[in-house]
Design an enzyme around this catalytic site. Structure first.
Site, PDB file in Angstrom:
ATOM      1  NE  ARG A 182       4.642   5.949   3.279  1.00 28.27           N
ATOM      2  CZ  ARG A 182       3.825   6.907   3.663  1.00 28.27           C
ATOM      3  NH1 ARG A 182       3.890   8.090   3.114  1.00 28.27           N
ATOM      4  NH2 ARG A 182       2.947   6.705   4.605  1.00 28.27           N
TER       5      ARG A 182
ATOM      6  CG  LEU B  16      -2.011  -0.992   1.321  1.00 27.56           C
ATOM      7  CD1 LEU B  16      -2.689  -0.936   2.686  1.00 27.56           C
ATOM      8  CD2 LEU B  16      -3.027  -0.757   0.224  1.00 27.56           C
TER       9      LEU B  16
ATOM     10  CB  THR C  74      -1.249   4.866   2.923  1.00 31.87           C
ATOM     11  OG1 THR C  74      -1.916   3.606   2.942  1.00 31.87           O
ATOM     12  CG2 THR C  74      -1.934   5.812   1.941  1.00 31.87           C
ATOM     13  CB  CYS C  75       1.973   0.394   3.986  1.00 33.65           C
ATOM     14  SG  CYS C  75       2.885  -0.754   5.010  1.00 33.65           S
ATOM     15  CG  ASP C  76       4.697   4.779   7.893  1.00 31.38           C
ATOM     16  OD1 ASP C  76       4.466   5.557   6.937  1.00 31.38           O
ATOM     17  OD2 ASP C  76       4.373   5.024   9.068  1.00 31.38           O
TER      18      ASP C  76
END
Length: 104
Positions: free
Chosen positions: A13, A6, A8-10
């Site tokens: 990233r 995702l 938005t997933c740290d």
């Protein structure tokens, strides 16, 4: 190399930052091909389903009892992230072991 996760997933990233040449596929926007889900289930089994996710907590007991492949098809965000596919090899998560294996 492909990274399924995702945006938005740290953790996803961090994996993408460490693997700048990898192609990132957002499971919410792009989905996950059923062949990839089948291979990942064969490799990781029930570990592929993230039972600590918000999506999992929102499911009732009847939904949770469904086969993992059906759950992941209906709710791709239930997949533990990131799923890294490097040719025939798959890695799940972004642990120190995975980092050492893929980043060299």
């Amino acid at each position: 190399m492909l990274i399924y996760g995702l945006k938005t997933c740290d953790t996803c990233r961090k994996a993408l930052k460490a693997l700048p040449d990898a192609e990132f596929l957002d499971v919410r926007a792009d989905g996950v091909p059923s062949a990839v889900i089948d291979a990942a289930l064969a490799e990781f089994g029930e570990k592929l389903v993230n039972t600590r996710s918000t999506t999992w907590r929102e499911l009732d007991d009847a939904q949770r009892a469904r086969p993992a492949k059906e759950l992941l098809a209906d709710h791709p965000t239930l997949m533990k992230r990131p799923l890294i596919v490097d040719g025939e090899t798959m890695y799940l998560g972004w642990t120190k072991d995975v980092q050492a294996s893929v980043a060299g």
